[in-house]
Design a protein around this motif. Structure first.
Motif, PDB file in Angstrom:
ATOM      1  N   ARG A 484      -4.502   5.844  10.920  1.00  0.00           N
ATOM      2  CA  ARG A 484      -4.377   6.012   9.461  1.00  0.00           C
ATOM      3  C   ARG A 484      -2.932   6.249   9.010  1.00  0.00           C
ATOM      4  N   ALA A 485      -2.186   7.033   9.760  1.00  0.00           N
ATOM      5  CA  ALA A 485      -0.785   7.276   9.393  1.00  0.00           C
ATOM      6  C   ALA A 485       0.007   5.974   9.422  1.00  0.00           C
ATOM      7  N   GLU A 486      -0.238   5.168  10.441  1.00  0.00           N
ATOM      8  CA  GLU A 486       0.458   3.881  10.598  1.00  0.00           C
ATOM      9  C   GLU A 486       0.145   2.935   9.439  1.00  0.00           C
ATOM     10  N   ILE A 487      -1.105   2.939   8.986  1.00  0.00           N
ATOM     11  CA  ILE A 487      -1.528   2.064   7.874  1.00  0.00           C
ATOM     12  C   ILE A 487      -0.793   2.452   6.596  1.00  0.00           C
ATOM     13  N   ILE A 488      -0.724   3.760   6.311  1.00  0.00           N
ATOM     14  CA  ILE A 488      -0.022   4.229   5.105  1.00  0.00           C
ATOM     15  C   ILE A 488       1.452   3.832   5.164  1.00  0.00           C
ATOM     16  N   GLU A 489       2.082   4.027   6.337  1.00  0.00           N
ATOM     17  CA  GLU A 489       3.504   3.673   6.474  1.00  0.00           C
ATOM     18  C   GLU A 489       3.725   2.177   6.289  1.00  0.00           C
ATOM     19  N   LYS A 490       2.805   1.364   6.801  1.00  0.00           N
ATOM     20  CA  LYS A 490       2.966  -0.088   6.667  1.00  0.00           C
ATOM     21  C   LYS A 490       2.908  -0.511   5.204  1.00  0.00           C
ATOM     22  N   LEU A 491       2.018   0.087   4.441  1.00  0.00           N
ATOM     23  CA  LEU A 491       1.916  -0.234   3.011  1.00  0.00           C
ATOM     24  C   LEU A 491       3.196   0.148   2.266  1.00  0.00           C
ATOM     25  N   VAL A 492       3.813   1.258   2.676  1.00  0.00           N
ATOM     26  CA  VAL A 492       5.076   1.672   2.046  1.00  0.00           C
ATOM     27  C   VAL A 492       6.202   0.732   2.472  1.00  0.00           C
ATOM     28  N   ASN A 493       6.256   0.413   3.765  1.00  0.00           N
ATOM     29  CA  ASN A 493       7.351  -0.423   4.281  1.00  0.00           C
ATOM     30  C   ASN A 493       7.297  -1.862   3.777  1.00  0.00           C
ATOM     31  N   THR A 494       6.090  -2.372   3.477  1.00  0.00           N
ATOM     32  CA  THR A 494       5.969  -3.734   2.953  1.00  0.00           C
ATOM     33  C   THR A 494       6.037  -3.765   1.423  1.00  0.00           C
ATOM     34  N   GLN A 495       6.384  -2.610   0.834  1.00  0.00           N
ATOM     35  CA  GLN A 495       6.593  -2.477  -0.614  1.00  0.00           C
ATOM     36  C   GLN A 495       5.339  -2.784  -1.433  1.00  0.00           C
TER      37      GLN A 495
END
Length: 689
Positions: A484-495
């Motif tokens: 779940r942490a990785e998913i949230i970070e990916k959404l932030v990193n892909t803008q």
């Protein structure tokens, strides 16, 4: 020939700890060796699924005609810079004195995948066992090696991990390519990240649709405490005049206490932490992101060895943990008086419901280990997380929080005002006092009519924080505690999403994405169904092949809908500035190092900083930090205060040698000090050199 076991750990740090415990203390290149054991390691994933271009030349170019990409078999390949370690493992596996391989990677779905892919790649054909432990303490490791399991016991777990990776490949790569090609922008979608984004957007829509309403509330004041008039409809009084008329009616009556109720309420300690609960609490208390909390608790597990396996989805303990409770309390007691008191009372568990074998799958809840913490080696953040876990653990030995609730009903005719008070009887597991006594009224007591009108405004819903998003993801079965942490970070990193204060906000790009993909992919229901199916594969209730076949059909459907869509898309990051290399428009891209201008032409690699970067280079005139400018004339420094410009030089300041340092110190400390200080002269001399 003495036969040995080969141990495969997930990380070098874990491998070194296992080697120390097993006395494999001879250091070799990329492994350690002893009389009975050889210990080596992965570096997380050494292998990954092959990419489309590895499977089919036609898939090298991103184009609509080649979609969807549905290979019969994907296969694995080494990740960059992993071949050296893979070669070491291959050589060790083939050694004649190695007769057994022990998988000692993380005891979970991803850990199983890490090891199985490596052993597949090196073609291991020897006996394979599994070390399955929930903490990294010396005792846990020794006990684990005494109770090694056959690796085949975890075949279903591997099948589940492989199915998850394959599903993400099929859905993620195909849908992302279809969107990117169709709308000429980097649009990333996936079976978990897209519905997660949708949850944030749904909350935003509630906020956007919210229309504040003004209403008036009538309060009664008794001995400084207020109670509001009980109404069937909160918005009964929409004007002050209406409220004033109601007060005139109330004043015709004498206030009287007609009923006083006393109830004793017990609140048992909360359940133990799983990873998602811990991430949520850490976000609410300290503002930590889910990723940061995971990193901190992982260090407590791997480096300090003071907490059990962190990536757990259980809030319960198996019954075999009962025998270890006193040891765990003894480890805590040096830093916790509460633990010492619990031990003196016999370490009796009050919250007995915490023991439930049926609710523990791969790992039990997050609890302290038998390892005594050395807080001198902890960062402040690590200690905070450790304390959260310890306090939640100590709660199972504590009595419920007990308080008396006193409710007084004051009537003016048929209208009632309710006063509430609370009195703490037993603090129990809670550490802070919540005593709010309030007023004590008696039945039949007369009450003066001290009314007050309060103007109120309805409050809009709050944006989702990471804590509330994690709770929603858990509710809808989106991802696992580990991902779940990785998913949230990916959404932030892909803008697609951004952090605003402690809340989360969907970007214009993310909003459009949610309209461009199939509603089924946006809804959490489909992904929750997939996650349940993955769990069923791990439990042996569903065949991996059946799941993948369904995913392939879903992939074809999703790609076809994107291809045939008439939806329009606007790239909000596109500017009117032209690329100096190919004359295409430049886009703004957010990075950790600030915003960049990048070329919108995907075959062009031009990029530059949007805003000048403040460097550490000092202006020769005013000695303030200069800006680093990237322009038509190349890279140069400019002072924003006086306009001075300088070209960067490749010359680096030579580091002063030990001899030069001694010479400088001798000059500074000489006895015959001239009129100008020795320090000033020595520094001048050093600058001239």
């Amino acid at each position: 020939m003495t036969m040995k076991k080969l141990i495969l750990a997930e990380k070098p740090s874990v491998a070194r700890d296992i080697a120390r415990i097993l006395k494999a203390d001879t250091q070799k290149k990329n492994y350690l060796e002893g009389k009975q054991y050889v210990v080596t390691w992965a570096l997380g994933h050494l292998l990954g699924l092959k990419m489309p271009e590895d499977l089919n030349k036609d898939w090298q170019k991103w184009q609509s005609e080649t979609l969807p990409m549905i290979p019969k078999f994907i296969g694995i390949k080494p990740l960059p810079k992993s071949r050296g370690q893979l070669a070491t493992i291959s050589q060790l596996v083939k050694r004649k004195d190695i007769d057994e391989i022990v998988i000692a990677t993380d005891a979970g779905r991803e850990g199983e995948l890490v090891a199985r892919w490596i052993l597949q790649y090196v073609r291991a054909n020897k006996k394979i066992s599994r070390l399955w432990i929930s903490s990294q303490t010396d005792k846990a490791v020794r006990d684990g090696f005494k109770n090694l399991k056959p690796a085949k016991n975890y075949d279903n777990l591997y099948e589940s991990a492989l199915a998850r990776a394959t599903a993400d490949w099929l859905i993620g790569l195909n849908v992302t390519r279809a969107l990117t090609v169709k709308y000429d922008d980097n649009l990333s979608a996936g079976r978990v990240q897209t519905p997660t984004l949708a949850l944030v957007r749904q909350q935003e829509e509630k906020i956007e649709k919210f229309i504040p309403k003004k209403y008036f509330q009538i309060n009664l004041t008794v001995d400084g405490q207020n109670a509001s008039l009980v109404q069937k409809n909160q918005f009964e009084f929409t004007s002050r005049n209406q409220a004033e008329q109601k007060i005139s009616e109330l004043q015709k009556n004498v206030g009287q206490v007609k009923k006083v109720e006393r109830k004793i309420k017990k609140q048992p300690a909360p359940t133990l932490y799983d990873l998602t609960d811990l991430q949520r609490d850490a976000n609410q208390r300290y503002g930590y992101s889910a990723k940061k909390t995971l990193g901190l608790v992982q260090r407590l597990y791997e480096v300090h060895k003071t907490v059990s396996y962190p990536r757990t989805d259980s809030k319960y303990l198996s019954n075999d943990i009962k025998a270890t409770l006193k040891e765990r309390l003894n480890a805590i007691k040096r830093s916790s008086k509460k633990a010492e008191e619990i031990l003196k009372k016999g370490a009796k568990v009050v919250k007995t419901s915490v023991f439930n074998d049926s609710k523990v799958s791969d790992h039990h809840a997050l609890i302290p280990t038998e390892q005594v913490p050395d807080f001198a080696k902890y960062t402040n953040d690590e200690q905070r997380i450790y304390n959260l876990i310890v306090n939640r653990f100590l709660g199972i030995f504590a009595e419920p929080f007990k308080q008396e609730q006193i409710t007084s009903h004051v009537y003016f005719g048929n209208e009632v005002f309710i006063f509430k008070g609370k009195k703490v009887l037993d603090l129990g597991w809670k550490q802070e006092t919540e005593d709010t006594n309030g007023i004590v009224l008696k039945e039949n007591q007369k009450i003066d009519s001290k009314f007050k009108i309060e103007e109120k405004l309805t409050i809009p819903p709050s944006p989702l924080s990471e804590a509330s998003l994690l709770m929603q993801m858990e509710k809808f079965g989106l991802g696992t505690p580990a991902t779940r942490a990785e998913i949230i970070e990916k959404l932030v990193n892909t803008q697609m999403m951004e952090r605003v204060g402690n809340g989360l906000k969907v970007t214009p790009k993310g909003k459009q994405l949610l309209n461009l993909v199939n509603p089924e992919l946006v809804s959490p229901k489909l992904t929750a169904k997939w996650e349940q199916q993955l769990e069923n594969i791990a439990l042996g209730k569903l065949k991996q092949q059946k799941f993948i076949q369904d995913i392939k059909q879903d992939t074809k459907k999703l790609v076809a809908e994107i291809k045939n869509s008439n939806q329009s898309y606007k790239d909000f990051s596109l500017t009117k500035k032209k690329c100096p290399d190919c004359d295409s428009f430049l886009k703004v891209k957010k990075t950790r190092d600030g915003e960049l201008y990048v070329c919108s032409n995907q075959s062009c690699n031009y990029r530059r900083r949007k805003d000048a970067k403040v460097s550490n280079h000092r202006c020769p005139q005013c000695h303030k930090k200069m800006l680093l400018i990237e322009g038509k004339n190349g890279v140069y420094f400019r002072c924003k205060f006086d306009g001075t410009t300088e070209k960067p030089t490749d010359k680096k300041k030579k580091k002063m040698t030990k001899k030069e340092e001694r010479r400088l110190l001798n000059k500074i400390n000489q006895d015959d000090e001239p009129q100008e200080s020795a320090l000033a002269l020595a520094l001048k001399a050093a600058l001239k050199d």
